[in-house]
Design an enzyme around this catalytic site. Structure first.
Site, PDB file in Angstrom:
ATOM      1  CE1 TYR A   1      -4.312  -0.126  -0.438  1.00  0.00           C
ATOM      2  CE2 TYR A   1      -4.185  -1.902   1.152  1.00  0.00           C
ATOM      3  CZ  TYR A   1      -4.882  -1.205   0.177  1.00  0.00           C
ATOM      4  OH  TYR A   1      -6.133  -1.592  -0.180  1.00  0.00           O
TER       5      TYR A   1
ATOM      6  CD  GLU B   1      -3.944   4.207   0.213  1.00  0.00           C
ATOM      7  OE1 GLU B   1      -2.933   3.526   0.556  1.00  0.00           O
ATOM      8  OE2 GLU B   1      -5.119   3.878   0.443  1.00  0.00           O
TER       9      GLU B   1
ATOM     10  CG  ASP C   1      -8.694   8.901 -24.315  1.00  0.00           C
ATOM     11  OD1 ASP C   1      -7.648   8.229 -24.398  1.00  0.00           O
ATOM     12  OD2 ASP C   1      -9.768   8.439 -23.880  1.00  0.00           O
TER      13      ASP C   1
ATOM     14  CB  THR D   1      -4.572   2.435 -22.093  1.00  0.00           C
ATOM     15  OG1 THR D   1      -4.573   2.541 -23.510  1.00  0.00           O
ATOM     16  CG2 THR D   1      -5.971   2.655 -21.575  1.00  0.00           C
TER      17      THR D   1
ATOM     18  CE  LYS E   1      -6.925   0.742 -25.920  1.00  0.00           C
ATOM     19  NZ  LYS E   1      -7.068   1.387 -24.606  1.00  0.00           N
TER      20      LYS E   1
ATOM     21  NE  ARG F   1      -5.925  -5.575 -19.797  1.00  0.00           N
ATOM     22  CZ  ARG F   1      -6.538  -5.217 -20.928  1.00  0.00           C
ATOM     23  NH1 ARG F   1      -7.460  -4.292 -20.904  1.00  0.00           N
ATOM     24  NH2 ARG F   1      -6.243  -5.782 -22.061  1.00  0.00           N
TER      25      ARG F   1
HETATM   26  N1  DSN Z   1     -11.909  -1.162 -25.088  1.00  0.00           N
HETATM   27  C1  DSN Z   1     -10.944  -0.316 -25.751  1.00  0.00           C
HETATM   28  C2  DSN Z   1     -10.916  -0.552 -27.223  1.00  0.00           C
HETATM   29  O1  DSN Z   1     -11.089  -1.684 -27.639  1.00  0.00           O
HETATM   30  O2  DSN Z   1     -10.685   0.366 -27.994  1.00  0.00           O
HETATM   31  C3  DSN Z   1     -11.154   1.114 -25.444  1.00  0.00           C
HETATM   32  O3  DSN Z   1     -11.357   1.276 -24.093  1.00  0.00           O
END
Ligand code: DSN
Length: 424
Positions: free
Chosen positions: A60, A62, A206, A232, A235, A241
């Site tokens: 933890y 925080e 984003d 994110t 990707k 993740r």
């Molecule tokens: N679920 C993701 C996608 O497939 O683009 C976006 O959050």
């Protein structure tokens, strides 16, 4: 396993919980055995997975490095400081927050930093390529904020910049958001910056989908233009993740307070360590070559499908993904997804702009090249993949035992056997 590292002990897991061990092996087998074309997925490295499967998961912490609400944070502070330093260097950003647990929680924090409930945001609509968290009615973003949406032009199928400008001038949003989950073309960040300045709005990008291409310098970066960029890390970027935010120094305190304590509790320190590993990977020449190849492969795959009558919207792609209109071949997105699945090709149905079908059926498919490029495939293989998708979509069946499914699956097996995911 190294004697000094206590994690990722698969033999111990197998002995204690063979059921879950079997699931883990089954998923690895699935990744290795088929073509993975979901545009938001990738295969992170064993080094990233090792950091994820570590004892840092126990801690933890925080707060922020040097300012924690728990003792015993000396080691995890080092991990978070490394992740912050590497992230700011990679993107040339003034500030980074590496604690968001996901893209949606990164976005939640951006709302928290800049908007009060009821205030207005201008964002791309979901059916035209936006995202759930960009103000759809089923998400917190549409329930708590007043979302005004722009879309794509009916002819070009690219962002309708005239509409963006007129909606901004009419509604005077507090925040203008660019980015989404099914945008094949580059976004004109300079346009959005100028518009935000004109009406006194915050400009938020984003970049979840394309940040990996930015990290590899394969496409232009939003960082010099935007007040804040959320993304994110799993990707094209190929990390764990998770999520992250970069912003200008002016907004650093607001973003940090919005991530913690406003929206999140304890950060996931194993994931932050894995992000640090990933940012180091992304700074290498090998990663830059990978990012460039992802785009070349996406162009080749979009071109191949287009030549076979599965039209790419906007006429092609500049990024890692393309969106395809199936109306010309008379198959729904739902059926195409099921037929491809049966043939060992994993992709997703997707609404296309001005789609006459409901989202649960959809008239399109979305394909991305992050995974197959990680496997080492190039443009020649993308033409084969295009042919296999076309065959599955137009002549295949949702039954994996159907003769066409079996025949295509045999070709898929041969192809992925030559470019193995997670080689043994
Ligand atoms: N679920 C993701 C996608 O497939 O683009 C976006 O959050």
């Amino acid at each position: 396993m190294s004697e000094t590292f206590y994690g990722s002990d698969f033999d111990a897991l197998t002995a204690f919980d063979p059921d879950i061990a079997e699931v883990l092996l089954g998923e690895l087998g699935r990744l290795r055995g088929g073509l993975q074309l979901i545009a938001s997925e990738n295969f992170s490295s064993p080094e990233v997975l090792t950091a994820l499967g570590s004892t840092l998961s126990n801690k933890y912490a925080e707060g922020y490095p040097g300012r924690r609400y728990y003792g015993g944070c000396a080691e995890v502070d080092k991990a978070e400081n490394l992740a912050i330093e590497r992230c700011t260097a990679l993107f040339g950003a003034e500030h980074a927050n590496v604690q968001p647990l996901s893209g949606a929680s990164a976005n939640l924090a951006v709302y928290g930093a800049f908007l009060k409930p009821g205030e207005t945001i201008l964002a791309m609509s979901l059916p035209h390529g936006g995202h759930l968290t960009h103000g759809t009615k089923v998400s917190f973003s549409g329930k708590w904020f007043n979302a005004v949406h722009y879309g794509v032009h009916a002819e070009t199928e690219d962002i309708d910049y005239d509409q963006v400008a007129s909606l901004a001038r009419e509604h005077r949003p507090k925040v203008i958001l660019a980015g989404g989950s099914a945008i094949p073309r580059l976004i004109d960040f300079e346009f959005f910056r100028a518009l935000a300045d004109e009406i006194g709005a915050i400009f938020w990008v984003d970049a979840a989908h394309f940040i990996g291409l930015v990290a590899g310098k394969a496409i232009p970066s939003p960082v010099p233009y935007a007040d804040v960029v959320s993304f994110t890390t799993h990707k094209v970027l190929r990390g764990p993740r998770s999520g992250a935010i970069v912003c200008t120094a002016e907004h650093a305190a607001a973003i940090d307070k919005a991530v913690f304590p406003m929206m999140q509790g304890g950060p996931q320190m194993h994931s932050i360590a894995a992000k640090a590993v990933n940012f180091k990977e992304c700074a290498t020449p090998a990663y830059a070559a990978y990012a460039a190849q992802v785009v070349a492969n996406a162009r080749a795959l979009a071109g191949s499908l287009g030549e076979l009558g599965i039209r790419p919207t906007t006429g092609g792609t500049d990024t890692h993904l393309s969106l395809h209109d199936l109306q010309g071949v008379g198959v729904t997105g739902k059926d195409a997804e099921a037929r491809c699945d049966a043939a060992g090709i994993t992709l997703n149905k997707n609404a296309i702009p001005y789609d006459p079908a409901p989202p649960s059926v959809a008239s399109g498919i979305r394909v991305g090249t992050a995974c197959v490029t990680t496997q080492g495939m190039g443009e020649a293989e993308m033409r084969t993949v295009g042919r296999l998708i076309h065959e599955a979509v137009t002549t295949g069946d949702a039954d994996p035992e159907h003769e066409v499914s079996r025949r295509i699956r045999a070709e898929v097996t041969d192809l992925v056997g030559r470019f193995p995911a997670y080689p043994r």
